[in-house]
Enzyme design. Structure first.
Site, PDB file in Angstrom:
ATOM      1  CB  ALA A   1      44.626 -58.182 -84.400  1.00  0.00           C
ATOM      2  N   GLY A   2      41.502 -58.024 -82.469  1.00  0.00           N
ATOM      3  CA  GLY A   2      39.894 -57.938 -82.689  1.00  0.00           C
ATOM      4  C   GLY A   2      39.614 -56.265 -82.841  1.00  0.00           C
TER       5      GLY A   2
ATOM      6  N   GLY B   1      41.945 -54.049 -80.191  1.00  0.00           N
ATOM      7  CA  GLY B   1      43.343 -54.029 -80.561  1.00  0.00           C
ATOM      8  C   GLY B   1      43.738 -54.070 -82.072  1.00  0.00           C
TER       9      GLY B   1
ATOM     10  CG  ASN C   1      34.922 -53.333 -71.293  1.00  0.00           C
ATOM     11  OD1 ASN C   1      35.539 -52.207 -71.650  1.00  0.00           O
ATOM     12  ND2 ASN C   1      34.565 -54.145 -72.286  1.00  0.00           N
TER      13      ASN C   1
ATOM     14  CE  LYS D   1      35.613 -48.701 -71.645  1.00  0.00           C
ATOM     15  NZ  LYS D   1      36.519 -49.405 -72.334  1.00  0.00           N
TER      16      LYS D   1
ATOM     17  CD  GLU E   1      34.647 -58.013 -72.286  1.00  0.00           C
ATOM     18  OE1 GLU E   1      35.666 -58.104 -71.918  1.00  0.00           O
ATOM     19  OE2 GLU E   1      34.141 -56.950 -72.744  1.00  0.00           O
TER      20      GLU E   1
END
Length: 307
Positions: A8-9, A12, A102, A185, A268
């Site tokens: 839930a960052g 999300g 990603n 993407k 990332e």
């Protein structure tokens, strides 16, 4: 459809929160610290000119309550291994697992863990972050989800998944070409990350200085060469988006990797830049700009670990 959002960052929290505020059956699987924040403040989504507050349904890994119809994974790539362990009890025989991660490395991992009949493809575009209070703050105009079976088949579950992931506050698109969508993407994100992190500014700031536009053009040329060699030639819409955002001189476009770097947070780099450099190597495509950006982020990560 009973839906579990894993995380839930910024990602999300934004999409899951929008769906929950619209009455969809959404539960969030979060770590204890995040759960405490959300119980205290609610899930707050701040967009230009508006704020939405949701009292979300929350569970932690020790409280996963049986199989869900749909599991949406919205965590950073470096959290995926633990997330797969935590969400495993939520996956039943007919569960659909949609990742919003990603890069591409997670596809093989999810198929291996949950099987090709459950693991789908997915992607999202949203410029959002968490502020100091843990609220989701959206700063850009684009907010879009895409999802679909990896093999492009007409899976009978797709209409129900589409209904579960469709909300009035964002664009939601089922796709029969999700693998191509994800490659496009990745090309966009890797290019934007290389430009912004290596140069230390938004694309508008980079392109505004002498030599900046030429640097951006070289990054884009390398990205196109990698995708073409990998058999995923970008389609016109993807090319337009890539060109517009990497060559802008007016809009302050950045990436989550750049924002995380500026904030001193984990990045990332492996899933976005490292794997892209590896794809270039497998295809025999020279990619010195991406190699430089990846090396730069590895230095950043090493310095952060040491400090």
């Amino acid at each position: 459809m009973r839906t579990l959002f894993v995380g839930a960052g910024a990602t999300g929290g934004y999409f899951g929160g929008r769906l929950a505020s619209g009455g969809k059956d959404v539960t969030f699987l979060v770590r204890p610290g995040r759960a405490a924040t959300l119980r205290e403040r609610g899930l707050r989504i701040k967009s230009p000119g508006s704020e939405t507050v949701v009292q979300p349904r929350l569970i932690t890994a020790d409280r996963v309550d049986g199989p869900y119809d749909l599991v949406v994974i919205a965590v950073k790539s470096y959290f995926l291994e633990q997330a797969m362990i935590d969400l495993a009890p939520a996956v039943g025989p007919s569960t659909v697992v949609v990742p919003l991660l990603n890069g591409m490395r997670h596809v093989e991992e999810l198929v291996g863990a949950f099987g090709p009949e459950r693991a789908w493809g997915g992607l999202c575009f949203v410029q959002a972050t968490l502020n100091a209070d843990g609220d989701v703050v959206r700063t850009g105009a684009m907010h879009r989800l895409g999802y679909g079976p990896l093999d492009g088949s007409a899976d009978p579950r797709l209409p129900a998944v589409t209904e579960a992931l469709t909300g009035e506050e964002f664009d939601s698109h089922p796709s029969r070409t999700i693998v191509q969508d994800m490659w496009e993407k990745w090309q966009y994100l890797a290019s934007m990350a290389a430009i912004t992190t290596l140069m230390g500014g938004t694309t508008a700031e980079v392109n505004a200085v002498p030599g900046g536009a030429e640097f951006s053009a070289r990054v884009v040329a390398e990205a196109l060469a990698v995708l073409t060699a990998a058999g995923h030639d970008p389609r016109p819409g993807a090319l337009t988006l890539l060109h517009d955002d990497t060559h802008t001189t007016t809009r302050q476009v950045s990436t989550s990797m750049y924002r995380d770097m500026v904030a001193g947070l984990p990045v990332e780099a492996e899933a976005v830049l490292g794997d892209f450099v590896n794809e270039a190597g497998k295809a025999g495509v020279p990619a010195p700009m991406f190699a430089a950006a990846y090396a730069h982020m590895r230095v950043y990560a090493a310095r952060r670990s040491a400090g």
